[in-house]
Design a protein around this motif. Structure first.
Motif, PDB file in Angstrom:
ATOM      1  N   MET A   1      66.988  -1.561  -1.591  1.00  0.00           N
ATOM      2  CA  MET A   1      66.516   0.492  -0.540  1.00  0.00           C
ATOM      3  C   MET A   1      66.450   0.862   0.724  1.00  0.00           C
ATOM      4  O   MET A   1      66.560   1.291   1.079  1.00  0.00           O
ATOM      5  CB  MET A   1      65.258   0.764  -1.518  1.00  0.00           C
ATOM      6  CG  MET A   1      65.499   0.732  -3.036  1.00  0.00           C
ATOM      7  SD  MET A   1      66.173   2.567  -3.605  1.00  0.00           S
ATOM      8  CE  MET A   1      65.064   3.721  -3.259  1.00  0.00           C
TER       9      MET A   1
ATOM     10  N   TYR B   1      68.904   3.313   1.691  1.00  0.00           N
ATOM     11  CA  TYR B   1      69.364   3.958   0.760  1.00  0.00           C
ATOM     12  C   TYR B   1      68.290   5.236   0.531  1.00  0.00           C
ATOM     13  O   TYR B   1      68.669   6.424  -0.352  1.00  0.00           O
ATOM     14  CB  TYR B   1      69.366   3.493  -1.324  1.00  0.00           C
ATOM     15  CG  TYR B   1      70.168   3.008  -1.140  1.00  0.00           C
ATOM     16  CD1 TYR B   1      71.656   3.306   0.218  1.00  0.00           C
ATOM     17  CD2 TYR B   1      70.381   1.631  -1.847  1.00  0.00           C
ATOM     18  CE1 TYR B   1      72.596   2.254  -0.317  1.00  0.00           C
ATOM     19  CE2 TYR B   1      71.629   0.633  -2.541  1.00  0.00           C
ATOM     20  CZ  TYR B   1      73.009   1.182  -1.317  1.00  0.00           C
ATOM     21  OH  TYR B   1      73.858   0.241  -1.076  1.00  0.00           O
ATOM     22  N   ARG B   2      67.789   5.561   0.932  1.00  0.00           N
ATOM     23  CA  ARG B   2      66.089   6.439   0.652  1.00  0.00           C
ATOM     24  C   ARG B   2      66.144   7.892   0.536  1.00  0.00           C
ATOM     25  O   ARG B   2      66.010   8.591   0.221  1.00  0.00           O
ATOM     26  CB  ARG B   2      64.687   5.412   1.096  1.00  0.00           C
ATOM     27  CG  ARG B   2      64.518   4.482   0.179  1.00  0.00           C
ATOM     28  CD  ARG B   2      62.510   4.127   1.277  1.00  0.00           C
ATOM     29  NE  ARG B   2      62.168   3.107   0.333  1.00  0.00           N
ATOM     30  CZ  ARG B   2      61.487   2.343  -0.245  1.00  0.00           C
ATOM     31  NH1 ARG B   2      61.860   3.147  -1.167  1.00  0.00           N
ATOM     32  NH2 ARG B   2      61.392   1.184  -0.721  1.00  0.00           N
TER      33      ARG B   2
ATOM     34  N   LEU C   1      63.435  -5.843  -0.316  1.00  0.00           N
ATOM     35  CA  LEU C   1      64.459  -4.126  -1.216  1.00  0.00           C
ATOM     36  C   LEU C   1      65.701  -4.413  -1.091  1.00  0.00           C
ATOM     37  O   LEU C   1      65.837  -3.934   0.554  1.00  0.00           O
ATOM     38  CB  LEU C   1      63.515  -3.455  -1.489  1.00  0.00           C
ATOM     39  CG  LEU C   1      62.630  -3.224  -1.936  1.00  0.00           C
ATOM     40  CD1 LEU C   1      61.890  -1.973  -2.203  1.00  0.00           C
ATOM     41  CD2 LEU C   1      62.544  -3.641  -3.474  1.00  0.00           C
TER      42      LEU C   1
ATOM     43  N   LEU D   1      69.175   8.659  -1.107  1.00  0.00           N
ATOM     44  CA  LEU D   1      68.709   9.452  -2.385  1.00  0.00           C
ATOM     45  C   LEU D   1      67.846  10.330  -3.456  1.00  0.00           C
ATOM     46  O   LEU D   1      68.352  11.503  -3.584  1.00  0.00           O
ATOM     47  CB  LEU D   1      67.816   8.117  -2.793  1.00  0.00           C
ATOM     48  CG  LEU D   1      68.155   6.581  -3.365  1.00  0.00           C
ATOM     49  CD1 LEU D   1      67.556   5.914  -3.633  1.00  0.00           C
ATOM     50  CD2 LEU D   1      69.789   7.692  -4.805  1.00  0.00           C
TER      51      LEU D   1
ATOM     52  N   LYS E   1      70.556  13.615  -2.852  1.00  0.00           N
ATOM     53  CA  LYS E   1      71.069  13.608  -3.553  1.00  0.00           C
ATOM     54  C   LYS E   1      69.822  14.626  -4.920  1.00  0.00           C
ATOM     55  O   LYS E   1      70.383  15.184  -5.986  1.00  0.00           O
ATOM     56  CB  LYS E   1      71.236  12.950  -4.439  1.00  0.00           C
ATOM     57  CG  LYS E   1      72.773  11.890  -3.884  1.00  0.00           C
ATOM     58  CD  LYS E   1      73.774  12.573  -3.674  1.00  0.00           C
ATOM     59  CE  LYS E   1      74.958  12.048  -3.585  1.00  0.00           C
ATOM     60  NZ  LYS E   1      76.299  12.427  -3.917  1.00  0.00           N
ATOM     61  N   GLY E   2      68.080  14.942  -4.708  1.00  0.00           N
ATOM     62  CA  GLY E   2      67.603  14.708  -5.290  1.00  0.00           C
ATOM     63  C   GLY E   2      66.685  14.502  -6.416  1.00  0.00           C
ATOM     64  O   GLY E   2      66.124  15.075  -6.536  1.00  0.00           O
ATOM     65  N   LEU E   3      66.717  13.287  -6.318  1.00  0.00           N
ATOM     66  CA  LEU E   3      66.012  12.205  -6.654  1.00  0.00           C
ATOM     67  C   LEU E   3      64.027  12.457  -6.321  1.00  0.00           C
ATOM     68  O   LEU E   3      63.827  11.904  -5.639  1.00  0.00           O
ATOM     69  CB  LEU E   3      66.629  11.082  -6.261  1.00  0.00           C
ATOM     70  CG  LEU E   3      65.655   9.701  -7.321  1.00  0.00           C
ATOM     71  CD1 LEU E   3      65.722   9.611  -8.695  1.00  0.00           C
ATOM     72  CD2 LEU E   3      65.716   8.243  -6.724  1.00  0.00           C
ATOM     73  N   LYS E   4      63.093  12.653  -7.555  1.00  0.00           N
ATOM     74  CA  LYS E   4      62.111  12.351  -7.233  1.00  0.00           C
ATOM     75  C   LYS E   4      61.190  11.663  -7.534  1.00  0.00           C
ATOM     76  O   LYS E   4      61.756  10.687  -9.065  1.00  0.00           O
ATOM     77  CB  LYS E   4      61.889  13.690  -7.951  1.00  0.00           C
ATOM     78  CG  LYS E   4      62.140  15.370  -7.843  1.00  0.00           C
ATOM     79  CD  LYS E   4      61.635  15.788  -6.518  1.00  0.00           C
ATOM     80  CE  LYS E   4      62.319  16.930  -5.751  1.00  0.00           C
ATOM     81  NZ  LYS E   4      62.980  16.991  -4.736  1.00  0.00           N
ATOM     82  N   TYR E   5      60.120  11.148  -7.369  1.00  0.00           N
ATOM     83  CA  TYR E   5      59.767  10.551  -7.904  1.00  0.00           C
ATOM     84  C   TYR E   5      58.043  10.941  -8.627  1.00  0.00           C
ATOM     85  O   TYR E   5      57.050  11.958  -8.031  1.00  0.00           O
ATOM     86  CB  TYR E   5      59.174   9.615  -6.583  1.00  0.00           C
ATOM     87  CG  TYR E   5      60.068   8.077  -6.463  1.00  0.00           C
ATOM     88  CD1 TYR E   5      61.027   8.550  -5.379  1.00  0.00           C
ATOM     89  CD2 TYR E   5      59.954   7.485  -6.703  1.00  0.00           C
ATOM     90  CE1 TYR E   5      61.985   7.581  -4.944  1.00  0.00           C
ATOM     91  CE2 TYR E   5      60.923   5.618  -6.637  1.00  0.00           C
ATOM     92  CZ  TYR E   5      62.498   6.274  -5.405  1.00  0.00           C
ATOM     93  OH  TYR E   5      62.965   5.795  -5.231  1.00  0.00           O
ATOM     94  N   VAL E   6      57.911  10.463  -9.839  1.00  0.00           N
ATOM     95  CA  VAL E   6      56.851  11.459 -10.153  1.00  0.00           C
ATOM     96  C   VAL E   6      55.779   9.924 -11.006  1.00  0.00           C
ATOM     97  O   VAL E   6      56.136   8.891 -11.453  1.00  0.00           O
ATOM     98  CB  VAL E   6      57.139  11.901 -11.313  1.00  0.00           C
ATOM     99  CG1 VAL E   6      57.796  13.457 -10.654  1.00  0.00           C
ATOM    100  CG2 VAL E   6      57.982  11.247 -12.595  1.00  0.00           C
ATOM    101  N   ASP E   7      54.210  10.382 -11.487  1.00  0.00           N
ATOM    102  CA  ASP E   7      54.206   9.055 -12.505  1.00  0.00           C
ATOM    103  C   ASP E   7      53.740   9.076 -13.420  1.00  0.00           C
ATOM    104  O   ASP E   7      53.637  10.395 -14.291  1.00  0.00           O
ATOM    105  CB  ASP E   7      52.043   8.991 -11.134  1.00  0.00           C
ATOM    106  CG  ASP E   7      52.103   8.012 -10.527  1.00  0.00           C
ATOM    107  OD1 ASP E   7      53.008   6.950 -10.173  1.00  0.00           O
ATOM    108  OD2 ASP E   7      51.488   9.024  -9.328  1.00  0.00           O
ATOM    109  N   TRP E   8      53.926   7.907 -14.217  1.00  0.00           N
ATOM    110  CA  TRP E   8      53.844   8.206 -15.314  1.00  0.00           C
ATOM    111  C   TRP E   8      52.562   8.650 -16.287  1.00  0.00           C
ATOM    112  O   TRP E   8      51.247   9.062 -15.536  1.00  0.00           O
ATOM    113  CB  TRP E   8      53.220   6.767 -16.220  1.00  0.00           C
ATOM    114  CG  TRP E   8      52.925   6.687 -17.603  1.00  0.00           C
ATOM    115  CD1 TRP E   8      51.938   6.689 -17.987  1.00  0.00           C
ATOM    116  CD2 TRP E   8      54.574   6.537 -18.612  1.00  0.00           C
ATOM    117  NE1 TRP E   8      52.048   5.861 -19.469  1.00  0.00           N
ATOM    118  CE2 TRP E   8      53.141   5.978 -19.409  1.00  0.00           C
ATOM    119  CE3 TRP E   8      55.928   6.158 -18.964  1.00  0.00           C
ATOM    120  CZ2 TRP E   8      54.107   5.774 -20.905  1.00  0.00           C
ATOM    121  CZ3 TRP E   8      56.645   6.147 -20.011  1.00  0.00           C
ATOM    122  CH2 TRP E   8      55.465   5.960 -21.411  1.00  0.00           C
TER     123      TRP E   8
END
Lengths: 227, 227, 227, 227, 227, 227
Positions: free
Chosen positions: D206, D211-212, D204, D215, D218-225
């Protein structure tokens, strides 16, 4: 590399003031039909007319950081000219930046992009020529240049070039040509004043300018309507 | 299948009125730079500012039949938001429909298409944001939807979403977010008022916002003009 | 071959005056939704409304010579209609030509191109519908035609056709149809006046026009909001 | 005053040839994201790629006379760059002029206007980047300039500047910067070749670019559907 | 707040494959003339046809950082759908990102912005629908969202919605409607096949569809040419 | 009132065939630079060249009903020319209508709107010039006219006028002028053949056409580069 150029020259003050009241169309004709910015550049309110020395500012798309930098390089009588490095309609400029520019005596903004707070700018009497009015905000992440030569709406603008802007658009005059173009513009205005009086009385431009013979030579024919 | 959804919810009245006088640019920033309709959406007269709850209406190209259907679903304080299913500049709306909407307390029309009777609408003081002013008439042959979610000028609009529109364009705020966005908008206005005063006195945004160090870190250089 | 056709017919004076105050949208509807020029044709100031007989003028791109030729063929009550032979936004027309046209009683200019001196034209009260406002000048090198049929902004215009123009755009009415279209326009206005009063009182167009049954037949369903 | 400048310098031959096969996007990035002409400039056939020294030509709207003048100033390896003084889509250029340019070793045409004989130009293998394909003819009445600096599609072009053009558009490189930009472009190509291989294997960007962390900062969050 | 939603659902595999060879126009008709993206979305090469599940990506203007983030969320059979938060034509995507997407089994890119490396993308056989081809580079400074609902070219796209794209444009089908729309699309294809054969033999649609009576009822008259 | 005019005249067969292989640019020049449709009219595939007699069809926006009516009025050698009464990009025409037209010997479609099934039309070899390729469907509710004079893309087209279309666009030739224009077009082709040979050998147009003296008279100066 990004730079800010300080202490750039200005057009001559007396010359600048001499252009007061002279329209963009006249200036454009007087200097040989050059220097007009693209017709997409429209004033946010009308009527309006300004003249001043260009401070130039190159910005990234969607990023107005360098406009804040440019304010510091402005002096009374200047016009701020802004161009993005790729086409963008975002609202780079609003009433706060206008208040700041007015506090430093700047006369107008010319920007090949969008502006916002259009109604407040109008109330404040701060004239703007732009490609769009759009509330879309910008970020402050990427740097650019102040007072380097830029291309704005199809014309090369150098810092210190003279800018004239009115309801018909925006024209740039090279700093070194400004005095000469002023003279030619005034001469043109004088000549037009005489023609205007004759036209108002009903005389035809065809006769005043003597077009009949040249038109006939080109082959123009007059015929009567036959239904 | 075409449907008309009745008794859709509205944004909270106190919240709606709270947005009075708050500009579109402020709302757009306060909610994180989202929700702006495309810059092609322009007011038919300026200055103008409205806030209200969306009643949505999806129409066929060149067919304004569903606008007549939508009027019945409107309540005082609403803003009618109309989008065609394929791009169209026809004049879907004129002074008769405006008289009807005004009689039902509707505050404005937002339409990604054309309107007509622009001078009468201006006299009546009925604000409209549209993509065009165009006398071209429409037919009444094809049905659509009222109060279903629609995409208007690039934004999703649900019935009951809050709409704010002014000279800078149109922004949508989700109904459930409206109170929160109002608070943030007011905070932003307050903060800007303080900055505005400092800028008017000639202080530089460079200093107020403390940009100098970050700009230097990005590599911005200052040089003197060398002609 | 380029020609100037003299002594072309005009629309009937009483018919022309009869259209005073009747909007473009009404005329367009009354004659069966035909004759509208493209929506790019916008007035340089608003509100505005004119009616008159067309004098037509075909020009080369970037060349306004034939407009000077056309002035001589104009009579009081005429509207000058200009179209270039290839798309052009240059400023073909300014305050001198306007002064000349006004001296000959011409009521307006309709031009599928640009004009300049917009602020002066506005002060003079000379209405113009154009595709652009742009200071770009034109030359006088290539001849064209006056009072031949032309296509302007997508519509065929014959000399003597009736032109109605207002804030909503420009419509052409064939000279021989003008009296009939006037009658139908007036009838439409009368009918709309009655409907307007009922709408102002809150009656729905749905009921006045009797749309409910036809909508149901097309399959329109009413449902209640379910969140 | 109109002038033709003779004996203008060219970019270095070895440098020009060095750019063979290097794409416009790469060159544009390598020189710091500057110099791209507006996205309206499209090749008449694809794929295509050319490099050469600019011969510049400024023309009047709807008038191609100066292109004939410019041919004489062209040498093998040149690219002719043409811009009108006001926006125009007319077909300034066709197969005869292409035959003439090819006879003098010219590699391509870049024109902010229209061209015609598109199918013949394609058969001849003469590459053109233009704003339009349009059969509309031009006249030969007004003079302009050859080999003066011009603005074409938003970029300043000097005679002798290096032009690279491919399916993605057209970029200008200043003559004095050309060798340096070539080095940076080649370095960029080399670096990309390595990354390309890793990406093809499924790694990737990424991870390759790391980049991880930025990112997350900067405040990027990962969430599940959650449906 | 910016988020990346993981493990979003996909459209049913069998349903996706069922759409193979069914055109966008057919799908659009079959689902009741909804779901078409704006006509500005054009394939970079033709012919082309793809079907897949949407992975959505919202980016800042001139900033492609989130596309790198989105790659990680893609699975074989997906189509990446990208929309900027304000209009932008920059080249967000080139051959490196395409190599990466192909390595992860992604079938196509749909982006309401520009792409670059068009000739390499064409050679690689990676289909792209975009608003522009433009070499202009982007930065990596601002974060956005992956797999949230977005509006792309005028249509709402949810992660997992089915995307069909061909030479005629791009259509979105809601995930839950996909099986039903497939059935209707196949039925439509079957019906059209029969009509096509009859039309090829010279039968008229007027007769096959039985339009004559309805046209007469609307008032259509047939007359003979009189010169 | 809507009408279908039957038994309209056609251009002379021998004349039509005489135009085979003569380009649009040549025809346009040969008849004095008139008759070109707007540059927005583009072929859906290239290269292409057709000649034929116009059958005209006026349609409502978003409604293709009258195209079905028009098919019946077409004969072998005709070209169907379609224009909507207000601007529209919908896909009025697809492979079924093309199959029908081909069965009746129609050579091409010229439409100031959109078409769909572009890849199938290309496979079938049915040439189309249109303003857009767009899958958006149309309805069959509103009637229009067949074989009345229409304005298509800015040009008046009468039934029976000769249409020539190729990669450069579309030109209309009046039926009564067709033989004369053919003669002039052939003469022009012959003359150009001679010039082409001389240009290929490196002779300059400047000398072949004798421009030097006229350019000098206009004031063109030659100077040497001074850096």
């Amino acid at each position: 590399m990004s730079i800010v150029v300080r202490n750039t020259p200005r057009a001559d003050k007396a010359v600048i003031e001499g252009f007061t009241g002279i329209g963009v169309a006249t200036v454009h004709e007087a200097q040989g039909r050059i220097g007009l910015l693209h017709s997409c550049m429209r004033p946010i309110y009308r009527p309006c007319h300004v003249v001043g020395s260009a401070v130039t500012c190159e910005v990234a798309p969607g990023d107005n950081w360098m406009i804040h930098v440019a304010v510091e390089q402005c002096s009374p009588g200047d016009i701020l000219v802004v161009a993005p490095t790729s086409p963008c309609e975002d609202g780079y400029f609003g009433d706060l930046l206008a208040a700041s520019l007015m506090a430093h005596g700047v006369r107008a903004l010319v920007i090949e992009a969008g502006v916002r707070d259009a109604s407040t700018l109008t109330e404040m009497g701060f004239p703007v020529w732009s490609k769009a009015i759009f509330a879309q905000g910008t970020v402050k992440e990427t740097i650019g240049n102040v007072n380097t030569p830029i291309v704005c709406a199809g014309q090369l603008i150098n810092p210190g070039d003279l800018i004239v802007a009115d309801d018909d658009g925006v024209v740039v005059v090279r700093r070194k040509d400004a005095a000469e173009v002023l003279k030619k513009s005034q001469a043109r205005e004088d000549k037009e004043a005489g023609v205007r009086e004759r036209l108002k009385k009903g005389e035809l431009g065809m006769d005043i300018y003597g077009y009949r013979e040249r038109l006939a030579a080109k082959g123009l024919k007059y015929v009567d309507w036959e239904g």
